[in-house]
Design an enzyme around this catalytic site. Structure first.
Site, PDB file in Angstrom:
ATOM      1  N   GLU A  86      -6.772   2.696  39.362  1.00 12.84           N
ATOM      2  CA  GLU A  86      -8.182   2.776  40.238  1.00 12.84           C
ATOM      3  C   GLU A  86      -9.173   2.723  39.139  1.00 12.84           C
ATOM      4  OE1 GLU A  86      -7.237   5.364  44.097  1.00 12.84           O
ATOM      5  OE2 GLU A  86      -7.909   6.625  42.420  1.00 12.84           O
TER       6      GLU A  86
ATOM      7  N   ASP B  64     -11.525   3.629  43.091  1.00 10.28           N
ATOM      8  CA  ASP B  64     -11.055   4.134  44.527  1.00 10.28           C
ATOM      9  C   ASP B  64     -11.872   3.623  45.653  1.00 10.28           C
ATOM     10  OD1 ASP B  64      -9.555   6.245  46.124  1.00 10.28           O
ATOM     11  OD2 ASP B  64     -11.761   6.848  46.624  1.00 10.28           O
TER      12      ASP B  64
END
Length: 273
Positions: free
Chosen positions: A114, A42
């Protein structure tokens, strides 16, 4: 699990295959799962996309860049990239998640995407992650419009119609398919004044409305362009505003039904008055 096909789609060869295997492993599958890699990915994703936007849009200030980045790294964008990669073919899920259709769930696909970025970062450093993320986001960056700055399709359609002094669209759920845990919605978006009626699909009512709104906006803009061309050629056309959009047209005018077509969506003209 053989993940070489996924490496080919990513165009990245892992030095440590265990990293990629962990990245595609949901917590429901076992003790070793992808949540730590997701956390890392992320941050890496936000940094890379920030750099891409910084280089591409030299005139945008930090506020606009932040809003544009938030729109690009949201769950919907990531799940769409995951679907394009066929990431669901490689997910390692627990039995419960498998039965409930977890391999289709946007949240799981986005989180796994992610985690994959995190795994690439650990395996190949920032340069490796930047190359992979840059390739995957290239199609998105080509069509992104910084003027919208994160506005969704329903908002854009509403603003477009309000600017033309036209009534707001009407959304109607046409059909709901599938079991409760894995439903698909079909929603119609109608703009009677423009004789536009299109349908969009989604795994939630809101998602289907957004899909239909996107098609409706495209249809409305296409109608305006067609009318502008007709006016330039001197053809008969219904009364329009300065932008070429018909205003207050009713049955019996020269306006024609407009239909927008897209994979997975159905467009139908409004019934004749």
């Amino acid at each position: 699990m053989d993940l070489s096909a996924l490496e080919e789609r990513l165009q990245y060869k892992f030095h440590s295959g265990e990293l990629l295997q962990q990245a595609v492993t949901h917590r429901s599958h076992g003790v070793v799962h992808n949540e730590r890699l997701e956390f890392l990915g992320d941050s890496v994703l936000n940094c890379v996309v920030a750099q891409l936007l910084f280089l591409k849009y030299a005139r945008l200030d930090e506020g606009d860049l932040s809003r544009l980045r938030a729109n690009l790294v949201k769950q919907q964008s990531l799940s769409e990239i995951a679907e394009r990669l066929g990431l669901s073919d490689f997910l390692r899920l627990g039995e419960g998640e498998m039965k409930s259709g977890g391999f289709r769930r946007p949240s799981i696909l986005a989180d796994t995407m992610e985690a994959v970025f995190g795994a690439v970062f650990v395996d190949g450093g920032f340069d490796g992650a930047r190359e992979v993320i840059g390739r995957l986001f290239e199609p998105v960056l080509k069509v992104v419009d910084p003027k919208t700055l994160g506005k969704d399709s329903k908002t854009l359609l509403q603003e477009y119609l309000q600017a033309k002094r036209l009534p707001l669209p009407v959304y109607t759920v046409v059909e709901t398919r599938g079991a409760a845990h894995n439903q698909e919605f079909e929603v119609e978006c109608a703009i009677p004044k423009l004789e536009v009626s299109v349908r969009g699909n989604g795994r939630s009512r809101r998602g289907a409305e957004q899909s239909a709104a996107k098609l409706a906006l495209e249809a409305a803009q296409a109608a305006a362009q067609a009318l502008r061309r007709a006016k330039r050629k001197g053809s008969a056309a219904p009364e329009t505003d300065a932008d070429g959009t018909p205003v207050q047209t009713g049955a019996g005018t020269a306006g024609k039904p407009v239909a927008a077509a897209e994979s997975g969506a159905v467009a139908k003209p409004a019934p004749p008055g």
